[in-house]
Design a protein around this motif. Structure first.
Motif, PDB file in Angstrom:
ATOM      1  N   ALA B  36       0.840  -1.202   0.000  1.00  0.00           N
ATOM      2  CA  ALA B  36       0.000   0.000   0.000  1.00  0.00           C
ATOM      3  C   ALA B  36       0.872   1.248   0.000  1.00  0.00           C
ATOM      4  O   ALA B  36       1.936   1.264   0.594  1.00  0.00           O
ATOM      5  CB  ALA B  36      -0.909  -0.001   1.223  1.00  0.00           C
ATOM      6  N   GLU B 166      -6.904   3.670  -5.005  1.00  0.00           N
ATOM      7  CA  GLU B 166      -7.972   3.834  -4.014  1.00  0.00           C
ATOM      8  C   GLU B 166      -9.169   2.920  -4.290  1.00  0.00           C
ATOM      9  O   GLU B 166     -10.276   3.393  -4.559  1.00  0.00           O
ATOM     10  CB  GLU B 166      -8.419   5.300  -3.972  1.00  0.00           C
ATOM     11  CG  GLU B 166      -7.232   6.209  -3.691  1.00  0.00           C
ATOM     12  CD  GLU B 166      -7.645   7.466  -2.950  1.00  0.00           C
ATOM     13  OE1 GLU B 166      -8.630   7.389  -2.197  1.00  0.00           O
ATOM     14  OE2 GLU B 166      -6.980   8.494  -3.126  1.00  0.00           O
ATOM     15  N   THR B 168     -10.971   1.206  -2.360  1.00  0.00           N
ATOM     16  CA  THR B 168     -12.053   1.193  -1.371  1.00  0.00           C
ATOM     17  C   THR B 168     -12.526   2.602  -1.063  1.00  0.00           C
ATOM     18  O   THR B 168     -13.289   2.826  -0.122  1.00  0.00           O
ATOM     19  CB  THR B 168     -11.573   0.525  -0.060  1.00  0.00           C
ATOM     20  OG1 THR B 168     -10.428   1.252   0.427  1.00  0.00           O
ATOM     21  CG2 THR B 168     -11.189  -0.917  -0.291  1.00  0.00           C
ATOM     22  N   THR B 176     -16.205  -2.622   1.539  1.00  0.00           N
ATOM     23  CA  THR B 176     -14.759  -2.493   1.723  1.00  0.00           C
ATOM     24  C   THR B 176     -14.176  -3.848   2.108  1.00  0.00           C
ATOM     25  O   THR B 176     -13.169  -4.304   1.535  1.00  0.00           O
ATOM     26  CB  THR B 176     -14.436  -1.473   2.829  1.00  0.00           C
ATOM     27  OG1 THR B 176     -14.951  -0.200   2.449  1.00  0.00           O
ATOM     28  CG2 THR B 176     -12.933  -1.368   3.055  1.00  0.00           C
ATOM     29  N   GLU B 177     -14.879  -4.491   3.030  1.00  0.00           N
ATOM     30  CA  GLU B 177     -14.433  -5.803   3.479  1.00  0.00           C
ATOM     31  C   GLU B 177     -14.428  -6.797   2.317  1.00  0.00           C
ATOM     32  O   GLU B 177     -13.469  -7.558   2.135  1.00  0.00           O
ATOM     33  CB  GLU B 177     -15.371  -6.291   4.587  1.00  0.00           C
ATOM     34  CG  GLU B 177     -14.782  -7.401   5.420  1.00  0.00           C
ATOM     35  CD  GLU B 177     -15.752  -7.787   6.531  1.00  0.00           C
ATOM     36  OE1 GLU B 177     -15.858  -8.984   6.837  1.00  0.00           O
ATOM     37  OE2 GLU B 177     -16.440  -6.867   7.067  1.00  0.00           O
ATOM     38  N   LEU B 180     -11.466  -6.014   0.051  1.00  0.00           N
ATOM     39  CA  LEU B 180     -10.199  -6.408   0.672  1.00  0.00           C
ATOM     40  C   LEU B 180     -10.058  -7.932   0.697  1.00  0.00           C
ATOM     41  O   LEU B 180      -8.960  -8.465   0.505  1.00  0.00           O
ATOM     42  CB  LEU B 180     -10.088  -5.814   2.078  1.00  0.00           C
ATOM     43  CG  LEU B 180      -9.946  -4.278   2.097  1.00  0.00           C
ATOM     44  CD1 LEU B 180      -9.974  -3.745   3.522  1.00  0.00           C
ATOM     45  CD2 LEU B 180      -8.663  -3.854   1.401  1.00  0.00           C
ATOM     46  N   SER B 184      -7.091 -10.065  -0.852  1.00  0.00           N
ATOM     47  CA  SER B 184      -6.364 -11.043  -0.041  1.00  0.00           C
ATOM     48  C   SER B 184      -6.377 -12.415  -0.703  1.00  0.00           C
ATOM     49  O   SER B 184      -5.357 -13.109  -0.746  1.00  0.00           O
ATOM     50  CB  SER B 184      -6.986 -11.148   1.353  1.00  0.00           C
ATOM     51  OG  SER B 184      -6.850  -9.915   2.021  1.00  0.00           O
ATOM     52  N   THR B 197      -3.939   4.023  -1.188  1.00  0.00           N
ATOM     53  CA  THR B 197      -5.107   4.090  -0.311  1.00  0.00           C
ATOM     54  C   THR B 197      -4.908   5.074   0.825  1.00  0.00           C
ATOM     55  O   THR B 197      -3.784   5.388   1.228  1.00  0.00           O
ATOM     56  CB  THR B 197      -5.448   2.685   0.240  1.00  0.00           C
ATOM     57  OG1 THR B 197      -6.689   2.750   0.903  1.00  0.00           O
ATOM     58  CG2 THR B 197      -4.358   2.175   1.179  1.00  0.00           C
ATOM     59  N   ASP B 199      -7.333   4.526   3.291  1.00  0.00           N
ATOM     60  CA  ASP B 199      -8.261   3.802   4.143  1.00  0.00           C
ATOM     61  C   ASP B 199      -7.478   2.975   5.176  1.00  0.00           C
ATOM     62  O   ASP B 199      -6.641   2.141   4.816  1.00  0.00           O
ATOM     63  CB  ASP B 199      -9.110   2.883   3.250  1.00  0.00           C
ATOM     64  CG  ASP B 199     -10.252   2.279   4.019  1.00  0.00           C
ATOM     65  OD1 ASP B 199     -10.065   1.972   5.207  1.00  0.00           O
ATOM     66  OD2 ASP B 199     -11.332   2.102   3.406  1.00  0.00           O
ATOM     67  N   ARG B 201      -8.463   0.538   7.090  1.00  0.00           N
ATOM     68  CA  ARG B 201      -8.715  -0.904   6.997  1.00  0.00           C
ATOM     69  C   ARG B 201      -7.882  -1.515   5.871  1.00  0.00           C
ATOM     70  O   ARG B 201      -7.333  -2.590   5.979  1.00  0.00           O
ATOM     71  CB  ARG B 201     -10.199  -1.175   6.738  1.00  0.00           C
ATOM     72  CG  ARG B 201     -11.068  -0.967   7.963  1.00  0.00           C
ATOM     73  CD  ARG B 201     -12.501  -0.799   7.550  1.00  0.00           C
ATOM     74  NE  ARG B 201     -12.665   0.356   6.666  1.00  0.00           N
ATOM     75  CZ  ARG B 201     -13.830   0.729   6.149  1.00  0.00           C
ATOM     76  NH1 ARG B 201     -14.914   0.010   6.369  1.00  0.00           N
ATOM     77  NH2 ARG B 201     -13.903   1.780   5.380  1.00  0.00           N
ATOM     78  N   ALA B 202      -7.803  -0.775   4.772  1.00  0.00           N
ATOM     79  CA  ALA B 202      -7.030  -1.283   3.644  1.00  0.00           C
ATOM     80  C   ALA B 202      -5.551  -1.388   4.015  1.00  0.00           C
ATOM     81  O   ALA B 202      -4.871  -2.362   3.676  1.00  0.00           O
ATOM     82  CB  ALA B 202      -7.201  -0.372   2.436  1.00  0.00           C
ATOM     83  N   ALA B 205      -4.847  -4.395   5.923  1.00  0.00           N
ATOM     84  CA  ALA B 205      -4.800  -5.612   5.109  1.00  0.00           C
ATOM     85  C   ALA B 205      -3.473  -5.735   4.359  1.00  0.00           C
ATOM     86  O   ALA B 205      -3.101  -6.814   3.889  1.00  0.00           O
ATOM     87  CB  ALA B 205      -5.964  -5.635   4.123  1.00  0.00           C
TER      88      ALA B 205
END
Ligand SMILES: Nc1ncnc2c1ncn2[C@@H]1O[C@H](COP(=O)(O)OP(=O)(O)OP(=O)(O)O)[C@@H](O)[C@H]1O
Ligand SMILES: [Mg+2]
Lengths: 434, 220
Positions: B36, B166, B168, B176-177, B180, B184, B197, B199, B201-202, B205
């Protein structure tokens, strides 16, 4: 499930795009269709004009052929049957006098008769040289028409059953009705004429014309009596036949052969008719030729118009189509960039744009051809006085084929530069734009 | 396969003024990894992604796939390489406006014939939770839905690398989940991801997070 299930391919993509950006597509279609319609319409009009012309000319040709056939029939009758009759007079002889006085005052050499007889111009069945003059019969105090004849003897009315009499033997005389009736003369009687003794060979029946006061004697005697040895003042050629069934030509040739003469046709009825028809046929032929020339000229003018207007219309249409193609690729910048980003080759993008152009050109060609062709047909039909022409006859498959090939080709050529510009543009710059 | 960016510099010229977008950036994207990159707006993140994907030529430096310079290839060779090995998710999505969701997703099949392209496109639609939208065109989609279509398209050719700008950015928690998870799964299957990103959360990950600032990259 319709188009969505089909494999993704360039034509499908092109088709979807055309439906999506309808305005650009329809404008390009309109430009192409109008240009094609104009050119196809002009060609169809040209074609119909040609067909109508041919129909009119064909009618005229039939008329001319009929006229000529009748004419030939007449000439065949003339040349097979009686032929035509020609009277040759000295040039100085006034025709008015000749018809009023019934004899020729001027004269010409007797040998003219022999020249004519030997000539190849005409074949003459009866060649009758005469000298004729009003003459006072001194012994009888009568004015007679003296005719000196060599060979057969012509009568004045050629239309009658027996237009000629057998030759006059030497020392003999033929006598007209009025004379022998009033002088009480019978065949075999002896008479003295200008100091010469004759036995009357024939007493003619009443004719009701100058023959009734005519005295016929051998040519030589008459020449001597009139003091004109070796001279004559008319040659009557009966039943002439010649290679040309054209009296005017015969007259001209005889004129050349016998100088200082004039040729008068003693026209028979068939001949008169033939001449009238000859004139009519010639006029018809001339009119036909004039018509053909006129129509040919109009056709050529129209053709040369199409020859320069065609490329001009095509060029204007190509420029407009090129501008529309440029607008199209401008509005598809990001779309083309994304194709490039997912790995579509630039050749494929070029093909996509060319397929669009070709499809537009093809559809424009079909619509334009239909509009131009049927439009021209409608205009032709609506034109008052136009020869009706069937649309099937005006249809030319080669024009349709050329239209279906050329319109897409020209559209592709016009779209080529915008397409190459689009493909050359760096996709990254577009994709990075915020 | 490893995607290596080394010593890359990029300058833009606008109205006679030079903008130094990237000033010697190096990073490596290895199989099974999510890398990222974050940074302020205008720091050159998108520029880096375009260069890494072989779309934009750097002024200097090198981009190598398994050691071979991808800008040493002719344009057509790079296009073939992209279609085989690299999937892009653009910040602006760049969906084709007149194609349905399904057709947009299978667009890469144009570049590389794919057996059962439709079946694959449909399974991607399902994974992205877009089954109800399969026949819709982009203008009929929400921004988040468009983003997922863009990701599905990037994954269509099963590329080794997914480069996502970007991915998400406009999604709610659930989506978003889902995205991701997709990424993954992609790395679990041996693929690799390079994403820009902001984000949290991103970034969680991701295996590696870089910060790009003023054209220079540093580890977070
Ligand atoms: N085609 C271009 N021509 C000129 N300058 C450009 C061009 N593309 C980007 N830039 C400039 O380069 C710099 C980096 O741009 P880039 O798009 O890489 O930033 P970014 O980090 O992606 O920003 P954001 O987070 O807002 O997307 C910016 O200042 C931008 O204005
Ligand atoms: Mg950006």
């Amino acid at each position: 499930m319709g188009a969505g299930m089909k494999a993704m391919n360039l034509p499908l993509l092109a088709f979807r795009e055309m439906l999506h950006r309808r305005i650009n597509f329809l404008l390009a279609l309109l430009v192409i269709a109008v240009a094609v319609a104009g050119l196809v319409g002009a060609l169809a009009m040209l074609r119909m004009h040609g067909i109508a012309t041919e129909a009119i000319l064909e009618k005229k040709r039939v008329e001319v052929a009929e006229a000529v056939a009748k004419l030939e029939d007449d000439y065949r009758k003339i040349t097979k049957g009686l032929g035509f009759n020609v009277l040759i007079l000295p040039k100085g002889q006034s025709l008015g006098d000749f018809y009023a006085e019934d004899y020729a005052a001027a004269d010409m050499p007797e040998e003219y008769a022999d020249i004519l007889g030997r000539s190849k111009i005409v074949t003459v069945s009866h060649l009758l040289p005469t000298i004729q003059c009003k003459f006072k019969w001194p012994e009888r105090e009568r004015t007679v028409l003296l005719v000196g004849a060599r060979g057969e003897v012509p009568m004045s009315n050629l239309e009658r059953e027996q237009p000629i009499m057998p030759p006059i033997p030497p020392g003999r005389m033929f006598m007209g009705y009025e004379l022998h009736a009033s002088l009480k003369i019978k065949p075999g009687d002896k008479v003295v004429f200008a100091g010469r003794e004759y036995i009357v060979d024939r007493c003619m029946k009443e004719q009701g014309n100058k023959d009734d006061i005519t005295v016929w004697i051998p040519l030589r005697d008459a020449q001597e009596i009139l003091g004109k040895p070796g001279r004559i003042n008319s040659i009557l050629a009966l039943e002439c036949r010649c290679a040309w069934a054209d009296v005017a030509k015969v007259r001209e040739e005889i004129g050349k052969l016998l100088p200082d003469t004039q040729v008068v046709e003693k026209a028979t009825e068939a001949l008169t008719r033939a001449e009238a028809r000859s004139r009519a046929a010639k006029e018809a032929k001339d009119a036909l030729a004039r018509e053909e020339r006129g129509r040919e000229r109009i056709r050529r003018e129209y053709e040369s118009f199409v020859a320069w207007a065609g490329p001009l219309v095509a060029a204007v249409a190509a420029v407009l189509v090129g501008c529309l193609a440029l607008m199209n690729v401008r509005s598809r910048r990001s779309e083309i960039a994304i194709l490039r980003a997912v790995g579509v080759r630039s050749g494929q993008v070029l093909a996509l744009l060319m397929i669009r152009a070709a499809l537009t050109g093809l559809l424009g060609a079909v619509l334009g051809f239909a509009a131009g062709f049927f439009g021209a047909g409608a205009i032709w039909q609506a034109r008052s006085g136009a020869e009706p022409v069937s649309l099937e006859a005006a249809f030319r498959p080669e024009v349709l084929a050329a239209t279906l090939i050329l319109a897409p080709v020209v559209t592709c050529l016009a779209s080529w530069i915008p397409a190459v510009l689009a493909v050359k543009t760096d996709p990254a710059a577009i994709l990075a734009e915020e | 396969m490893v995607l290596e960016v080394s010593g890359v510099e990029k300058r833009y010229f606008k109205l006679g003024r030079e903008i130094g977008a990237l000033k010697g950036v190096s990073l490596a994207v290895e199989p099974g990894r999510i890398v990222a990159v974050r940074g302020p707006s205008g720091s050159g993140k998108t520029t880096l992604l375009l260069i890494a994907g072989g779309l934009l030529r750097p002024d200097s430096g090198k981009v190598a796939l398994d050691g071979s310079d991808i800008f040493g290839l002719p344009p057509e060779g790079r296009a073939a390489l992209r279609s085989r090995s690299i999937g892009f998710v653009f910040q602006q999505y760049h969906l084709v406006p007149y194609l349905s969701v399904l057709d947009n997703i299978r667009l890469p099949a144009l570049a590389m014939p794919t057996p059962d392209a439709m079946g694959r496109a449909k399974s991607l639609v399902e994974r992205m939770g877009l089954s109800e939208r399969a026949r819709h065109t982009p203008s009929e989609l929400s921004v988040g839905e468009r983003q997922r279509v863009a990701l599905a398209r990037a994954m269509f050719n099963k590329p080794q690398f997914i480069l996502a700008d970007e991915p998400t950015g406009n999604l709610d928690d659930r989506n978003t989940e889902m995205v991701l998870n997709c990424l993954s799964e992609h790395t679990a299957g041996g693929g690799a991801v390079l994403m820009v990103t902001h984000d949290a959360r991103a970034m969680k990950a991701a295996h590696v997070v870089y910060i790009l600032e003023d054209g220079s990259l540093r580890a977070a």
